[in-house]
Motif scaffolding. Sequence first.
Motif, PDB file in Angstrom:
ATOM      1  N   UNK A   1       5.048  -1.970   8.319  1.00 16.77           N
ATOM      2  CA  UNK A   1       4.580  -0.598   8.113  1.00 16.77           C
ATOM      3  C   UNK A   1       5.751   0.332   7.811  1.00 16.77           C
ATOM      4  N   UNK A   2       5.494   1.320   6.930  1.00 13.83           N
ATOM      5  CA  UNK A   2       6.470   2.370   6.618  1.00 13.83           C
ATOM      6  C   UNK A   2       7.795   1.769   6.137  1.00 13.83           C
TER       7      UNK A   2
ATOM      8  N   UNK B   1       0.864  -1.182   0.000  1.00 19.87           N
ATOM      9  CA  UNK B   1       0.000   0.000   0.000  1.00 19.87           C
ATOM     10  C   UNK B   1       0.899   1.230   0.000  1.00 19.87           C
ATOM     11  N   UNK B   2       0.737   2.098  -0.975  1.00 19.86           N
ATOM     12  CA  UNK B   2       1.546   3.307  -1.051  1.00 19.86           C
ATOM     13  C   UNK B   2       0.649   4.541  -1.002  1.00 19.86           C
TER      14      UNK B   2
ATOM     15  N   UNK C   1       6.454   5.635  -0.955  1.00 22.15           N
ATOM     16  CA  UNK C   1       6.867   5.570  -2.351  1.00 22.15           C
ATOM     17  C   UNK C   1       6.633   4.179  -2.931  1.00 22.15           C
ATOM     18  N   UNK C   2       6.478   4.130  -4.234  1.00 26.39           N
ATOM     19  CA  UNK C   2       6.366   2.854  -4.940  1.00 26.39           C
ATOM     20  C   UNK C   2       7.652   2.052  -4.738  1.00 26.39           C
TER      21      UNK C   2
ATOM     22  N   UNK D   1      10.930   3.744   4.596  1.00 27.29           N
ATOM     23  CA  UNK D   1      11.775   4.489   5.532  1.00 27.29           C
ATOM     24  C   UNK D   1      13.000   3.664   5.921  1.00 27.29           C
ATOM     25  N   UNK D   2      12.845   2.337   5.915  1.00 25.75           N
ATOM     26  CA  UNK D   2      13.985   1.465   6.236  1.00 25.75           C
ATOM     27  C   UNK D   2      15.080   1.596   5.200  1.00 25.75           C
ATOM     28  N   UNK D   3      14.678   1.845   3.951  1.00 28.68           N
ATOM     29  CA  UNK D   3      15.647   1.864   2.860  1.00 28.68           C
ATOM     30  C   UNK D   3      16.165   3.263   2.548  1.00 28.68           C
ATOM     31  N   UNK D   4      15.562   4.272   3.132  1.00 28.58           N
ATOM     32  CA  UNK D   4      16.047   5.634   2.920  1.00 28.58           C
ATOM     33  C   UNK D   4      16.819   6.150   4.118  1.00 28.58           C
TER      34      UNK D   4
END
Length: 247
Positions: free
Chosen positions: A97-98, A49-50, A136-137, A101-104
Amino acid sequence: MSENGRQLPLDLPHRPALGRADFLVAPANEVAVAWLDRWPEWPGSVLVLTGPAGSGKTHLAAVWQRMSGAVALDGAALAEGTAPAELLGDATAAVLDDADALFTAGDHGERLERQLLHLVNHMREAGGHLLITAREHPSRWPVALPDLASRLAAAAVADLGPPDDQLIAAVLVKLFADRQLKVPPEVVRFLLPRMERSFAAARRIVAALDHASLAAKREITVPLARDVLAREGDATGHVEPGEPTSG
């Protein structure tokens, strides 16, 4: 309990209603809601879900978690390196969830990516389901591991748009009703152009109005809403002609 004739409100948590019937469906979210309603008849094991902050992703994830008995996971749990079977126990569904954010964050590392890959593979092999929320996608996440990027590219994606005025108004009415507060329509009309368009802002403002009403022993009116918005920092400073300024 009172002080100078005013009732002191107890700072008790309000439990949000998170059943499927409690989520208001509108054009901005109807595709995502339809995907959740199709569960467990998803074509694959992963749904992402984005949508922007405040679009209702976390709320929908909580609704689905209750429907499916899913285990809630976070980056810390994945980074520990625990095998998916141990993280999930007997559950065949999980929510992350979110996730973007883990990858940014810049320091997630290959270990976290490998753990997410193991989780996705485990769900596929076990016939389970993983619901991921993100702003984000997945194609825009800075994923370095090719196999994980490939799995995410194959995942179903449902986009949620920002809530419009009609949806925010309905959310405000529902949040007031959840707290058994009777609020005249003009209060909702007053709030709409002066607040952030998000579910989080709606919850915050309703909670603040409930607290202020109880503390001052006043009905929730436009003047009280104006005072609360000013304290919350959500007011635009604009006052419509003919609006009362006190009372």
